[in-house]
Design an enzyme around this catalytic site. Structure first.
Site, short mmCIF file in Angstrom:
data_model
loop_
_atom_site.label_atom_id
_atom_site.label_comp_id
_atom_site.label_asym_id
_atom_site.label_seq_id
_atom_site.Cartn_x
_atom_site.Cartn_y
_atom_site.Cartn_z
N ARG A 34 33.32 15.77 74.58
CA ARG A 34 32.61 17.15 74.10
C ARG A 34 31.13 17.07 74.61
O ARG A 34 30.40 16.04 74.38
CB ARG A 34 33.00 17.36 72.77
CG ARG A 34 32.35 16.40 71.81
CD ARG A 34 30.96 16.72 71.33
NE ARG A 34 30.42 15.83 70.45
CZ ARG A 34 29.35 15.06 70.77
NH1 ARG A 34 29.14 15.05 72.10
NH2 ARG A 34 29.00 13.91 70.01
N GLU A 40 22.59 21.23 65.80
CA GLU A 40 22.36 19.81 65.57
C GLU A 40 21.65 19.33 64.53
O GLU A 40 20.95 19.97 63.88
CB GLU A 40 21.28 19.57 66.80
CG GLU A 40 21.61 18.38 67.81
CD GLU A 40 22.83 18.22 68.46
OE1 GLU A 40 23.91 17.66 67.96
OE2 GLU A 40 22.95 18.98 69.44
N HIS A 41 22.33 18.24 63.99
CA HIS A 41 21.83 17.82 62.69
C HIS A 41 22.13 18.78 61.58
O HIS A 41 21.37 18.69 60.57
CB HIS A 41 20.39 17.37 62.54
CG HIS A 41 20.04 16.13 63.28
ND1 HIS A 41 20.31 14.76 62.89
CD2 HIS A 41 19.57 15.80 64.72
CE1 HIS A 41 20.18 13.83 63.69
NE2 HIS A 41 19.55 14.52 64.82
N GLY A 138 26.92 9.54 74.47
CA GLY A 138 26.66 10.64 73.71
C GLY A 138 27.62 11.96 74.11
O GLY A 138 27.49 12.93 73.35
N SER A 140 31.27 11.49 73.47
CA SER A 140 31.89 11.13 72.47
C SER A 140 33.23 10.45 73.07
O SER A 140 34.47 11.08 72.97
CB SER A 140 32.38 12.32 71.64
OG SER A 140 33.04 11.83 70.27
N SER A 141 33.32 9.39 73.73
CA SER A 141 34.46 8.76 74.26
C SER A 141 35.11 8.21 73.03
O SER A 141 36.20 8.07 73.28
CB SER A 141 33.79 7.59 75.14
OG SER A 141 33.39 6.65 74.58
N ASP A 186 33.38 15.99 66.64
CA ASP A 186 33.99 15.34 67.90
C ASP A 186 35.40 15.48 68.02
O ASP A 186 36.16 15.76 68.87
CB ASP A 186 33.22 13.78 68.15
CG ASP A 186 31.88 13.95 68.34
OD1 ASP A 186 31.17 14.76 67.92
OD2 ASP A 186 31.41 12.71 68.14
P1 ADP Z 1 30.40 7.51 72.33
O1 ADP Z 1 31.41 8.06 71.46
O2 ADP Z 1 29.08 8.52 72.38
O3 ADP Z 1 30.73 7.58 73.72
P2 ADP Z 1 30.29 5.51 70.61
O4 ADP Z 1 29.50 4.53 70.42
O5 ADP Z 1 30.83 6.27 69.36
O6 ADP Z 1 29.72 6.51 71.71
O7 ADP Z 1 31.70 4.89 71.33
C1 ADP Z 1 31.88 4.05 72.14
C2 ADP Z 1 32.75 3.00 71.83
O8 ADP Z 1 34.02 3.47 71.83
C3 ADP Z 1 33.05 1.80 72.92
O9 ADP Z 1 31.87 0.91 72.79
C4 ADP Z 1 34.28 1.26 72.93
O10 ADP Z 1 34.22 0.46 71.64
C5 ADP Z 1 35.02 2.79 72.16
N1 ADP Z 1 35.63 3.21 73.49
C6 ADP Z 1 35.46 4.56 73.98
N2 ADP Z 1 36.27 4.61 74.78
C7 ADP Z 1 37.03 3.52 75.14
C8 ADP Z 1 37.95 3.21 76.25
N3 ADP Z 1 38.33 4.11 77.36
N4 ADP Z 1 38.50 2.08 75.97
C9 ADP Z 1 38.09 1.39 75.05
N5 ADP Z 1 37.20 1.43 74.08
C10 ADP Z 1 36.61 2.69 74.18
MG MG Z 2 31.09 8.42 69.38
#
Ligand code: ADP
Ligand code: MG
Length: 402
Positions: A34, A40-41, A138, A140-141, A186
């Site tokens: 997203r 923000e904040h 950033g 939101s993976s 998120d």
């Molecule tokens: P963001 O959400 O902004 O991308 P975060 O630090 O909140 O950053 O989340 C990243 C963490 O989420 C990664 O270091 C990992 O631990 C986990 N993660 C996200 N996507 C995956 C994925 N496809 N496979 C395994 N771990 C993942």
């Molecule tokens: Mg995150």
């Protein structure tokens, strides 16, 4: 473009599954990352946020097994030098969170939280995770991972979570298992986002409202500054505490309950507090950002791009000057977008995310998007000496079974 990207990722998921488990998967699910357009904040002040899902996804391919656990591979676990990783996951609601969380914590946490909320699995499963949401960028993976796992558990168990249940259980997983005290934005947008819509989310009532953003001539350009300034760790809690202190001084729990008129009328009282000047600026951001977010929502629906651009500009200035969470690299990107301006197709631009680096979000005319992105990258390189990465997206569909 977006469809091609998705199809490639899907093919990748199937191939990775076959490589690890020697067969084709029977279940496929996807959940997006997203970007926050404005607001923000504001979340921890009980205010409004305004995210949309992006055309970047985490896909999970899976097949039930007759084991009593889940075996899951990810192609990327966020650690450099580790190309792919596997984990074994217990299908129990009471798994103890790890002291030192890693990627498996997000997955185990979501599985356990799904089971707590009423899903039951008759057997285990094999699965693989692939993603084109940049990890730690950033966008939101982490939420896209949690929400895709929850969507998979729904599909495997036949138990459908209603309304806000799914995003909220994913928030629980991130708090308890990943030990990240994140807000609710998120997970809500990843779980409930709709194509061609942004989401106005009220962080006090936890009620989302879908807001049509259907004009295809406008797109969203996300530019990653590729800088992340090391923080002492106190910046975020300090700002939270400042907001709380002002709210309490005005007899409220949250700044959400304070109007701009009221804040301005109480200026002397706040200035008389310890660090009063800073407290007042922090509160002016939080209160003003809610006003801007609601204005931007109305302007977006009306296609009033001048007002949209104005809100984005004011939001950035406020985050830079009052909330003090920007940095020179981010400011440079926003300034370049501003120099292009609405006549050049750049409607509005601002920092997005927690700050001190990360991404800039720019609303652009779709037919000018590539040109603007290239200009921003070129001038950023000349001014800052760093490479920016970027992509263009329309508001995407939230989590789904494929
Ligand atoms: P963001 O959400 O902004 O991308 P975060 O630090 O909140 O950053 O989340 C990243 C963490 O989420 C990664 O270091 C990992 O631990 C986990 N993660 C996200 N996507 C995956 C994925 N496809 N496979 C395994 N771990 C993942
Ligand atoms: Mg995150």
């Amino acid at each position: 473009m977006a469809d091609q990207l998705f199809d490639n990722l899907l093919a990748d998921a199937k191939e990775f599954f076959r490589e690890k488990f020697g067969a084709a998967p029977t279940v496929l699910v996807a959940a997006p990352g997203r970007v926050n357009l404005i607001g923000e904040h504001t979340d921890y002040n009980g205010g409004y946020v305004f995210p949309m899902a992006i055309e970047r996804y985490t896909i999970i391919a899976a097949t039930p097994t007759d084991s009593d656990k889940a075996t899951i591979w990810t192609k990327d676990c966020g650690k450099k030098m580790v190309p792919s990783a596997a984990g074994e996951f217990a299908l129990r609601a009471d798994v103890k969170p790890e002291e030192q969380p890693d990627w498996t914590s997000y997955v185990q946490g979501t599985i356990s939280c799904c089971l707590r909320k009423g899903a039951t699995l008759k057997s285990g499963f094999d699965a693989v995770i692939v993603s084109n949401v940049p990890l730690g960028g950033g966008l939101s993976s982490s939420a896209s991972l949690e929400v895709s796992v929850a969507t998979l558990i729904e599909e495997l168990s036949g138990h459908k979570f209603e309304g806000s249940e799914k995003p909220l259980l994913c928030v629980d997983a991130e708090h308890e298992y990943a030990r990240m005290p994140c807000g609710i934005m998120d997970q809500f947008i990843s779980a409930l986002g709709q194509k061609d819509c942004a989401m106005l989310l009220d962080c006090l009532t936890e009620k989302p409202e879908m807001v049509p953003m259907s004009d295809p001539t406008v797109s969203v350009l996300i530019t990653n500054s590729n800088v992340k300034h090391a923080l002492t760790g106190s910046e975020y809690p300090e700002r939270r505490a400042s907001c709380k202190a002002v709210a309490e001084a005005l007899g409220r729990k949250l700044l959400r309950e304070v109007s701009m008129d009221e804040l301005l009328a109480s200026k002397d009282k706040i200035l008389a507090m310890e660090n009063g000047e800073t407290l007042f600026k922090r509160a002016r951001h939080a209160v003003g950002e809610d006003v801007r977010t609601l204005k931007m929502k109305d302007a977006l629906v009306a296609g009033d791009w001048a007002t949209v651009g104005e809100q984005m500009r004011a939001s950035h200035d406020s985050l830079r000057d009052d909330y003090e969470v920007s940095c020179s690299e981010i400011d440079a990107l926003v300034e370049i977008a501003r120099s292009i301006g609405p006549d050049g197709g750049a409607i509005g631009s601002r920092i997005t995310g927690g700050g001190f680096g990360g991404c800039v979000v720019t609303l652009v005319k779709t037919d000018k998007a590539d040109e603007i992105a290239e200009k921003m990258a070129r001038e950023y390189k000349a001014r800052v000496g760093k490479d920016a990465t970027f992509f263009v997206t329309r508001p995407a569909q939230g989590a789904r079974v494929l």
